[in-house]
Write a protein that holds these residues in place. Structure first.
Motif, PDB file in Angstrom:
ATOM      1  N   THR A  79       0.833  -1.209   0.000  1.00  0.00           N
ATOM      2  CA  THR A  79       0.000   0.000   0.000  1.00  0.00           C
ATOM      3  C   THR A  79       0.863   1.252   0.000  1.00  0.00           C
ATOM      4  OG1 THR A  79      -1.767  -1.169   1.183  1.00  0.00           O
ATOM      5  CG2 THR A  79      -1.777   1.238   1.267  1.00  0.00           C
ATOM      6  N   ARG A  81     -12.983  -1.010  -7.127  1.00  0.00           N
ATOM      7  CA  ARG A  81     -12.978  -0.096  -5.974  1.00  0.00           C
ATOM      8  C   ARG A  81     -11.992   1.042  -6.190  1.00  0.00           C
ATOM      9  NH1 ARG A  81     -12.101  -4.275  -1.162  1.00  0.00           N
ATOM     10  NH2 ARG A  81     -12.021  -2.332   0.063  1.00  0.00           N
ATOM     11  N   ALA A  82     -10.838   0.743  -6.825  1.00  0.00           N
ATOM     12  CA  ALA A  82      -9.863   1.803  -7.101  1.00  0.00           C
ATOM     13  C   ALA A  82     -10.399   2.774  -8.137  1.00  0.00           C
ATOM     14  CB  ALA A  82      -8.563   1.192  -7.579  1.00  0.00           C
ATOM     15  N   HIS A 131     -13.244   3.837  -8.354  1.00  0.00           N
ATOM     16  CA  HIS A 131     -14.154   4.740  -7.653  1.00  0.00           C
ATOM     17  C   HIS A 131     -13.451   5.495  -6.519  1.00  0.00           C
ATOM     18  CE1 HIS A 131     -17.011   2.207  -9.837  1.00  0.00           C
ATOM     19  NE2 HIS A 131     -17.928   3.190  -9.638  1.00  0.00           N
ATOM     20  N   GLU A 139     -11.002   4.425  -4.200  1.00  0.00           N
ATOM     21  CA  GLU A 139     -10.665   3.747  -2.932  1.00  0.00           C
ATOM     22  C   GLU A 139      -9.355   2.968  -3.081  1.00  0.00           C
ATOM     23  OE1 GLU A 139     -12.507   0.321   0.078  1.00  0.00           O
ATOM     24  OE2 GLU A 139     -13.720   1.109  -1.606  1.00  0.00           O
ATOM     25  N   THR A 140      -8.555   3.019  -2.055  1.00  0.00           N
ATOM     26  CA  THR A 140      -7.340   2.201  -1.999  1.00  0.00           C
ATOM     27  C   THR A 140      -7.656   0.927  -1.219  1.00  0.00           C
ATOM     28  OG1 THR A 140      -5.918   4.152  -2.058  1.00  0.00           O
ATOM     29  CG2 THR A 140      -4.944   2.100  -1.261  1.00  0.00           C
ATOM     30  N   PHE A 141      -7.306  -0.219  -1.796  1.00  0.00           N
ATOM     31  CA  PHE A 141      -7.623  -1.479  -1.122  1.00  0.00           C
ATOM     32  C   PHE A 141      -6.511  -2.492  -1.400  1.00  0.00           C
ATOM     33  CE2 PHE A 141      -9.148  -2.045  -5.383  1.00  0.00           C
ATOM     34  CZ  PHE A 141      -8.936  -3.380  -5.673  1.00  0.00           C
ATOM     35  N   THR A 148      -4.431   1.486  -5.944  1.00  0.00           N
ATOM     36  CA  THR A 148      -4.812   2.841  -5.542  1.00  0.00           C
ATOM     37  C   THR A 148      -4.949   3.717  -6.789  1.00  0.00           C
ATOM     38  OG1 THR A 148      -4.250   4.689  -4.086  1.00  0.00           O
ATOM     39  CG2 THR A 148      -2.432   3.612  -5.241  1.00  0.00           C
TER      40      THR A 148
END
Length: 551
Positions: free
Chosen positions: A52, A121-122, A124, A126-128, A144
């Protein structure tokens, strides 16, 4: 008894060693497994944080945003991604379009192809992180977005292969297993040393054998009639069997284990024998009511550990030996009298052959009258049959040794006067030993005489024996009744027991025994016994310390 062909059960020490070794191995293995699982989880968390951080650093780099706006972003981003990958230690850094088409990849042939993994998700904002199997295999990756203002212009993914994480954990587990093996080895050595010591103490016996030996030990202690006493290094009672309690006068209800020998209230000579550091072999000691043969043997194993004491009751044997000595003396006296009677008979026969019949009758009649006069004198003074028979026998014995034994005129003891509580054997022990001691003292003196007085006086039986010997030194008045004391040379059987036995019998019946000097020289021993029922005997300690036989 072992049966051939059947292996001997493992010793108690061996069983404990095996159990402790297995327990230690299980503890170490459990700890190693827990540490492995914990370290693997921690390694995955660390990989997620590392991925991350790398992905965000790349996404925030101005050079990355600038390169994205160029006509060929791969030309600038691929060298940059490989350099970041090398510097940070991750397995890949992939920079891609918002739609997931790769601009960079560790394998150049994968550039321009779609990214394998979840990017929704990234996309939109969001970092995951996730674990996914891509072109490089299973990996822990972070995705990310690359922001430019409020618009996403690209995506960055950094990941570490699961295989690499496993290698890190394996290195840690290898070190852990090495430490665990060392702990197990040290624990095994310590356990072996402890159990080797236990094996020496248990002599290699297993639990069943120890239990069986304990049962035999208890059975033997209760079955043996002889007294057994074990003392520790500080002369405290460590073990005592039923026979020992009975012989020493210690009740079963009294817990004497842990008590010092000096606090048992035993006679001083017996206490001294038990406290002695050197072995004692077949020593005779007197208690309040018994004659004991004592043997002691130290128990040592590098250092003194205690003393084993065995006790044998020879009270009856000692009494029988005294009676046997009396019978032997009577036999010798009868043999001498038979010899004298033969001489007198020859004299009578010779007088008849010489025609002197009247002289022969006169000579024979005089001898008969002398013997009858002696019997009449004793019986008239003491009609009690046991004392009368004893005095007649002792008179003959004393006569053979050149000592005159007479019964005083003030003697008087009727038949049936003695109480049932005073058995004839004890009466013979008391008076017989006093007379024997007086005859020994008077023998060889001039005159050699022993005077016996037996009468009832103020509810007591008085037995007084006076001799014409050298007397008793006042300094020894308190010692003459102790076992082993004697002014005569010690023979093979030892001396100094007769007066001690007499004193023991007197005190057993609640009486007193004293010694004093006679008016004309010599010694006077006087025993006084109550004619009523005998009271409770005095405590052993009081008897042992009483000076001169007085209570």
């Amino acid at each position: 008894m072992r049966i051939p062909g059947i292996p001997r059960p493992r010793s108690l020490a061996g069983q404990l060693f095996a159990m402790q070794a297995v327990l230690l191995a299980l503890v170490v293995a459990g700890y190693a497994l827990f540490t492995y699982v914990s370290d693997r989880g921690q390694a995955e968390q660390a990989a997620r944080r590392q991925a991350t951080a790398v992905a965000r650093s790349v996404a925030d780099a101005p050079s990355v945003r600038s390169a994205i706006h160029t006509a060929n972003p791969t030309a600038q981003l691929q060298p940059y991604a490989l350099k970041v990958q090398k510097d940070t230690g991750v397995d890949f850094v992939t920079i891609m379009t918002p739609g997931g088409i790769r601009w960079t990849h560790p394998s150049a042939e994968q550039i321009g192809r779609p990214f394998l993994g979840n990017i929704y998700r990234a996309q939109h904002g969001e970092t995951f992180t996730e674990t996914y199997t891509g072109t490089l295999g299973a990996s822990v990756r972070a995705v990310t977005p690359v922001w430019e203002g409020r618009r996403i212009i690209g995506l960055v993914s950094a990941g570490i292969k699961v295989e690499a994480i496993s290698h890190r954990v394996q290195d840690q587990v290898t070190a852990l297993l090495g430490v665990a093996a060392g702990i197990l080895a040290l624990g095994g050595v310590g356990t072996y040393v402890i159990n080797a010591r236990l094996r020496r103490h248990t002599h290699g016996m297993n639990a069943d054998e120890l239990s069986r030996m304990h049962d035999y030990h208890q059975a033997a202690l209760h079955a043996v009639r002889e007294g057994l006493l074990m003392l520790d290094a500080r002369y405290r009672v460590a073990l005592i069997n039923d026979g020992g309690r009975e012989l020493l006068g210690v009740g079963r209800e009294e817990d004497v284990v842990g008590t010092s020998v000096a606090d048992l209230g035993l006679p001083a000579p017996l206490t001294g024998a038990l406290l002695a550091s050197e072995p004692r072999v077949d020593e005779v000691h007197l208690t309040q009511s018994r004659v004991l043969v004592v043997n002691t043997s130290p128990v040592s194993g590098g250092e003194r550990r205690g003393t084993v004491v065995t006790l044998r009751d020879v009270t009856e044997l000692q009494s029988l030996m005294g009676e046997l000595d009396s019978e032997r003396g009577f036999t010798q006296a009868l043999r001498s009298q038979a010899h004298e009677a033969a001489n007198r008979l020859h004299t009578v026969v010779s007088l008849i052959e010489l025609g002197r019949a009247e002289d022969a009758v006169e000579f024979a009649t005089a001898e008969l009258e002398l013997a009858q006069a002696l019997t009449d004198q004793v019986v008239a003074a003491v009609s009690e049959p046991v004392l009368a028979a004893l005095l007649l026998g002792k008179t003959a014995q004393a006569n053979e040794r050149g000592v005159e034994l007479v019964v005083s005129e003030d003697s008087g003891l009727d038949d049936g006067l003695l109480p049932p509580a005073l058995p004839p054997r004890d009466l013979v022990t008391i008076l017989g030993n006093l007379v024997d001691n007086a005859v020994d003292a008077a023998q060889g003196r001039v005159p050699a005489r022993v005077t016996v007085t037996a009468r009832a006086e103020a509810g007591e039986l008085v037995l007084r024996v006076a001799d014409t010997g050298p007397g008793v030194d006042p300094a020894h008045a308190g010692l003459v009744f102790r076992r082993g004391f004697s002014t005569k040379p010690t023979g093979p059987g030892g001396r100094g027991l007769g007066l001690a036995l007499a004193r023991q019998a007197v005190h057993r019946h609640g009486g007193t025994l004293t010694v004093d000097g006679a008016p004309g020289g010599g010694a006077v021993f006087e025993a006084r016994l109550p004619l009523a029922d005998a009271p409770e005997p005095a405590p052993p300690a009081a008897v042992a310390e009483a000076p001169g036989g007085a209570r």
